[in-house]
Motif scaffolding. Structure first.
Motif, mmCIF file in Angstrom:
data_model
loop_
_atom_site.group_PDB
_atom_site.id
_atom_site.type_symbol
_atom_site.label_atom_id
_atom_site.label_comp_id
_atom_site.label_asym_id
_atom_site.label_seq_id
_atom_site.Cartn_x
_atom_site.Cartn_y
_atom_site.Cartn_z
ATOM 1 N N LEU A 402 11.978 4.903 -0.524
ATOM 2 C CA LEU A 402 11.554 4.301 -1.787
ATOM 3 C C LEU A 402 10.088 4.601 -2.092
ATOM 4 O O LEU A 402 9.713 4.805 -3.246
ATOM 5 N N GLU A 404 8.514 7.286 -1.175
ATOM 6 C CA GLU A 404 8.465 8.686 -1.599
ATOM 7 C C GLU A 404 8.886 8.797 -3.063
ATOM 8 O O GLU A 404 8.278 9.546 -3.841
ATOM 9 N N ARG A 405 9.923 8.067 -3.438
ATOM 10 C CA ARG A 405 10.375 8.112 -4.833
ATOM 11 C C ARG A 405 9.303 7.517 -5.755
ATOM 12 O O ARG A 405 9.059 8.040 -6.840
ATOM 13 N N SER A 408 6.705 10.027 -6.374
ATOM 14 C CA SER A 408 7.220 11.095 -7.228
ATOM 15 C C SER A 408 7.268 10.666 -8.687
ATOM 16 O O SER A 408 6.794 11.385 -9.582
ATOM 17 N N VAL A 409 7.822 9.480 -8.936
ATOM 18 C CA VAL A 409 7.907 8.982 -10.317
ATOM 19 C C VAL A 409 6.513 8.731 -10.892
ATOM 20 O O VAL A 409 6.237 9.063 -12.048
ATOM 21 N N ALA A 418 6.963 3.641 -12.396
ATOM 22 C CA ALA A 418 7.377 3.710 -10.993
ATOM 23 C C ALA A 418 7.385 2.330 -10.361
ATOM 24 O O ALA A 418 8.284 1.978 -9.586
#
Length: 577
Positions: A402, A404-405, A408-409, A418
């Motif tokens: 999560l 990492e996401r 990224s977002v 994000a």
């Protein structure tokens, strides 16, 4: 000064917010050269020099301190650990060459063994290095040709020792007001101000004009502070001729006191509802105030509940200042810890607090990780080496994914979108006021997670007052320092609260300075209130504060809530008893 190297100019403040304001003004006045001037807190100055010698130096904050104390003293309860943490801070705030008490020594030895240091030891550590290493001392002193120190009356012993050392080479400009020295509980001592002022080489400039408060308020505050023996000796004169008013009201109970304050706010506002206006509770329609013009000050945070409840019942918006910041509260705290982890925090106590927010991660898991992990490091890599139950291990892996996401977002769309997505992990209501406020703040930082994290950290330990908010400010007297409002209510003006004698030997002169600070926050109207009883104070019946009795009676008027309109002082002493 012409020819001055800006890289050898140093301005030290007490808060990050003050430092930011100085930087802004310098940039406007000096342009690019301002960027070379050091502007920051004592901690930042000292930590920068310590890390030049040891870039990997670990500094332990509140969460890691509590975690380490739990491991060293498992027999202590929460209250005892908090008391020990205060004892540690008190020892470090003194320029003390003596031996530390045994529990404090065990804690400091354990930090040293781990290659870490306590946040409160940053300034003392640099002092020890400067005193023990002449080469290092010369290098540090050579880097400071001109030293500016704000709020000089608030210096503690290690901070004053640093000023003395730097003053061997640098010229020093210090500004402060010993009549506003109110941080004795943090080790500050106004005698350092007078010691510096009395040095033969010191040129003293007295600033005697008060540009904030109306004449009656300046006269009243001056009369109160004149009762102190240790004081500036400056006779203040008001720079404005505008009218001002001081009111004093004594209620039978704290609830009645809070209701009086609410009614008086309605009068000053000119009415906040059609009912208020129609019923006459709205007061003088030509003297309307805004909610942001008003502050309610009190000695102890415990007083806030009654006041906040009364405001809430009348639908009056307010901001509670100086309490736990909203972004660390029970609603938004998990999201803030998530941001810290995403920004690359290496303080494992922060990661453990975040892990504890995850569904399915209990106290037993946290204790196991506390025992197995060091104080700092790469949490995902370290936790992978700890044997955990499969559901918990899955949660930890899920957390890493999560994060990492989130990164990224945030990199594509911004931090706010994000963060909104991440909030669902903790089952947080995004419509809650604290979450909306955090998301709005996140939006102002675009895609820069590190800058957002830095901002949250800098303001976590400071008073968070939003001057843009259209809301009544509720705050302690300590938190009000440096602020100003057209109207100030000072609640709880009774013996036992101000001066506060509830849990320690009272320094009456410091308590009087605190009262003085509260009085001088007001620009035009100061309303003092007291309750004849306070159930949680022993004994419950309270006489009026001696400080209120030191205000000349001719300056005080008795408010008449519900009558409306502005009334001039009656020019007579109130019968208060």
């Amino acid at each position: 000064m012409p020819g001055t190297d800006p890289a050898r100019v140093c301005a030290i403040t007490f808060t990050n917010r003050a430092a930011a304001e100085v930087r802004e003004r310098l940039a406007a006045a000096a342009g690019e050269a301002a960027g070379q001037v050091f502007v920051g807190t004592f901690h930042r100055f000292c930590l920068d020099w310590l890390r030049r010698e040891d870039p990997d130096r670990v500094v332990v904050g509140d969460e890691s301190r509590q975690r380490l104390l739990r491991r060293l003293f498992p027999e202590l309860g929460v209250r005892e650990r908090n008391g020990l943490a205060e004892e540690i801070a008190d020892f470090l705030h003194r320029d003390n060459g003596g031996d530390a008490p045994e529990p404090v020594r065990l804690y400091l030895d354990e930090l040293a063994r781990r290659g870490a240091m306590d946040l409160d030891d940053v300034v003392p550590a640099l002092i020890r290095r400067l005193r023990g290493d002449e080469t290092f001392r010369r290098r540090v002193c050579a880097g400071v040709a001109h030293l500016f120190v704000d709020e000089f009356q608030d210096l503690n012993a290690p901070q004053y020792a640093l000023v003395e050392i730097l003053g061997e080479e640098a010229t020093i400009f210090a500004i402060g007001d010993p009549d506003q020295a109110i941080y004795g509980f943090r080790g500050s001592d106004p005698s350092f101000f007078f010691r510096f002022a009395d040095l033969p080489a010191t040129r003293r400039l007295d600033l005697s004009r008060n540009y904030r408060s109306a004449a009656p308020l300046v006269e009243a505050a001056s009369a109160v502070i004149a009762h102190n023996r240790l004081r500036s000796g400056i006779s203040l004169t008001p720079a404005t001729a505008r009218e001002g008013a001081i009111e004093l009201y004594r209620a039978p109970t704290p609830a009645a006191e809070a209701e009086f304050i609410v009614r008086r706010i309605e009068e000053l506002m000119g009415g906040i509802s059609s009912f208020s206006i129609a019923s006459g509770r709205g007061g003088d329609q030509d003297s309307r105030r805004s909610f942001g013009d008003i502050a309610i000050l009190y000695r102890l945070a415990r007083q806030a509940d009654e006041l906040a409840n009364a405001l809430d019942r009348r639908g009056i918006p307010f901001q509670l200042v100086g309490a736990v910041p909203y972004f660390l509260g029970p609603v938004a705290g998990a999201a803030t810890r998530f941001v810290r982890a995403a920004a690359g925090s290496t303080e494992l106590a922060e990661w453990l607090a975040l892990a504890q927010d995850l569904p399915g991660v209990g106290e037993g898991t946290i204790r196991r990780l506390e025992e197995a992990l060091p104080l700092t490091g790469d949490f995902p890599a370290l936790v992978a080496g700890v044997e955990l139950p499969p559901p918990v291990a899955h949660r930890m892996a899920e957390l890493t994914a999560l994060l990492e996401r989130f990164r990224s977002v945030a990199g594509r769309e911004g931090i706010a979108p994000a963060l909104g997505e991440a909030l669902t992990l903790f089952g947080t209501d995004q419509g809650h006021a604290d979450c909306r406020r955090l998301l709005a703040l996140a939006g102002s930082f675009g895609r820069d997670i590190v800058a957002f994290d830095r901002h949250l950290r800098e303001y976590a330990a400071e008073t968070v007052y939003d001057e843009r908010a259209e809301a009544v400010a509720l705050m302690t007297l300590h938190a009000s320092k440096g602020l100003e409002f057209p109207v100030v209510f000072l609640a709880g003006c009774e013996e036992g609260l101000i001066p506060c004698t509830l849990w320690r030997d009272v320094d009456v002169e410091e308590e009087r300075r605190l009262f003085y600070v509260g009085m001088t926050r007001a620009k035009e109207t100061l309303v003092l209130s007291a309750s004849s009883e306070r159930p949680w104070v022993s004994p419950a019946e309270r006489p009026l504060s001696r400080f209120a009795g030191e205000i000349p009676g001719r300056l005080i008027r008795q408010p008449e809530p519900g009558r409306g309109g502005r009334r001039k002082p009656k020019g007579e002493q109130l019968d208060l008893f």
